[in-house]
Design a protein around this motif. Structure first.
Motif, short mmCIF file in Angstrom:
data_model
loop_
_atom_site.label_atom_id
_atom_site.label_comp_id
_atom_site.label_asym_id
_atom_site.label_seq_id
_atom_site.Cartn_x
_atom_site.Cartn_y
_atom_site.Cartn_z
N LEU A 118 0.82 -1.21 0.00
CA LEU A 118 0.00 0.00 0.00
C LEU A 118 0.86 1.26 0.00
CD1 LEU A 118 -2.85 -0.86 2.53
CD2 LEU A 118 -3.03 -0.68 0.06
N ILE A 119 1.92 1.26 0.80
CA ILE A 119 2.82 2.41 0.85
C ILE A 119 3.48 2.63 -0.49
CG2 ILE A 119 4.98 3.26 1.86
CD1 ILE A 119 4.03 1.91 4.50
N ARG A 120 3.96 1.55 -1.11
CA ARG A 120 4.60 1.64 -2.43
C ARG A 120 3.62 2.19 -3.46
NH1 ARG A 120 5.62 -3.63 -3.45
NH2 ARG A 120 7.02 -3.65 -1.69
N HIS A 121 2.38 1.72 -3.41
CA HIS A 121 1.35 2.18 -4.35
C HIS A 121 1.08 3.67 -4.17
CE1 HIS A 121 -2.11 1.97 -6.97
NE2 HIS A 121 -2.85 2.53 -6.03
N LYS A 122 0.97 4.13 -2.91
CA LYS A 122 0.74 5.55 -2.64
C LYS A 122 1.90 6.40 -3.15
CE LYS A 122 -3.21 5.81 -0.59
NZ LYS A 122 -4.31 6.55 -1.17
N ARG A 123 3.12 5.93 -2.95
CA ARG A 123 4.28 6.68 -3.45
C ARG A 123 4.24 6.80 -4.96
NH1 ARG A 123 8.68 3.84 0.40
NH2 ARG A 123 8.36 5.16 2.21
N GLU A 124 3.89 5.73 -5.64
CA GLU A 124 3.79 5.76 -7.10
C GLU A 124 2.71 6.73 -7.55
OE1 GLU A 124 5.83 4.45 -9.37
OE2 GLU A 124 7.06 3.81 -7.67
N GLN A 125 1.59 6.76 -6.83
CA GLN A 125 0.51 7.69 -7.18
C GLN A 125 0.98 9.13 -7.03
OE1 GLN A 125 -2.69 6.49 -4.57
NE2 GLN A 125 -3.82 5.62 -6.29
N ARG A 126 1.78 9.42 -5.99
CA ARG A 126 2.27 10.77 -5.79
C ARG A 126 3.30 11.16 -6.83
NH1 ARG A 126 4.28 10.06 -0.44
NH2 ARG A 126 2.66 8.75 0.36
N LYS A 127 4.08 10.21 -7.32
CA LYS A 127 5.10 10.49 -8.33
C LYS A 127 4.48 10.79 -9.69
CE LYS A 127 8.87 7.61 -6.62
NZ LYS A 127 9.65 6.41 -6.93
N GLN A 128 3.38 10.14 -10.00
CA GLN A 128 2.79 10.21 -11.34
C GLN A 128 2.47 11.64 -11.77
OE1 GLN A 128 2.82 7.46 -13.20
NE2 GLN A 128 2.26 8.74 -14.91
N PRO A 129 1.79 12.46 -10.95
CA PRO A 129 1.51 13.84 -11.40
C PRO A 129 2.79 14.63 -11.67
CG PRO A 129 0.14 13.29 -9.53
CD PRO A 129 1.13 12.17 -9.70
N VAL A 130 3.82 14.42 -10.86
CA VAL A 130 5.08 15.13 -11.07
C VAL A 130 5.70 14.72 -12.40
CG1 VAL A 130 7.44 15.43 -10.18
CG2 VAL A 130 5.49 15.42 -8.61
N GLN A 131 5.68 13.44 -12.69
CA GLN A 131 6.22 12.95 -13.96
C GLN A 131 5.42 13.50 -15.13
OE1 GLN A 131 6.14 8.74 -13.29
NE2 GLN A 131 8.12 8.73 -12.26
N ASN A 132 4.09 13.58 -14.99
CA ASN A 132 3.26 14.13 -16.06
C ASN A 132 3.57 15.60 -16.29
OD1 ASN A 132 2.01 11.68 -16.41
ND2 ASN A 132 0.20 12.22 -15.21
N ILE A 133 3.78 16.35 -15.21
CA ILE A 133 4.11 17.78 -15.34
C ILE A 133 5.45 17.93 -16.05
CG2 ILE A 133 4.77 19.84 -14.03
CD1 ILE A 133 2.64 18.95 -11.95
N ARG A 134 6.44 17.14 -15.63
CA ARG A 134 7.76 17.21 -16.26
C ARG A 134 7.66 16.90 -17.75
NH1 ARG A 134 11.20 13.96 -11.75
NH2 ARG A 134 11.34 15.65 -10.24
N HIS A 135 6.91 15.86 -18.07
CA HIS A 135 6.76 15.47 -19.47
C HIS A 135 6.07 16.59 -20.26
CE1 HIS A 135 6.43 12.86 -22.92
NE2 HIS A 135 5.14 13.12 -22.99
N GLY A 136 5.03 17.19 -19.66
CA GLY A 136 4.32 18.28 -20.32
C GLY A 136 5.20 19.49 -20.54
#
Length: 80
Positions: free
Chosen positions: A50-68
């Motif tokens: 669960l902790i790993r999944h939450k961390r991945e969820q938090r990383k995803q928006p940052v990665q999307n912003i960087r990509h954008g």
């Protein structure tokens, strides 16, 4: 186990206070192993998952912003 106990707090309120008799009747459902004992390893693994999944969820928006931002930068400078 803390999560299971936390869910039980909804069963008690001002008019329905916690007392010794109610605590003795309280049943907390836990995963068990083949011997009927609480499966602490499963609970620990599940919590880590669960902790790993939450961390991945938090990383995803940052990665999307960087990509954008990278796409905008490349478009601005006509880089392909």
């Amino acid at each position: 186990m803390a999560t299971c106990l936390e869910k039980q707090k909804n069963n008690f309120s001002f008019n329905r206070e916690v007392n010794e008799n109610r605590l003795k009747r309280l049943k907390i459902m836990l995963p068990v192993d083949d011997h009927g004992q609480p499966d602490y390893q499963f609970m620990a693994d599940y919590e880590r998952q669960l902790i790993r999944h939450k961390r991945e969820q938090r990383k995803q928006p940052v990665q999307n912003i960087r990509h954008g931002l990278l796409k905008k930068y490349m478009a601005f400078f006509s880089i392909s």
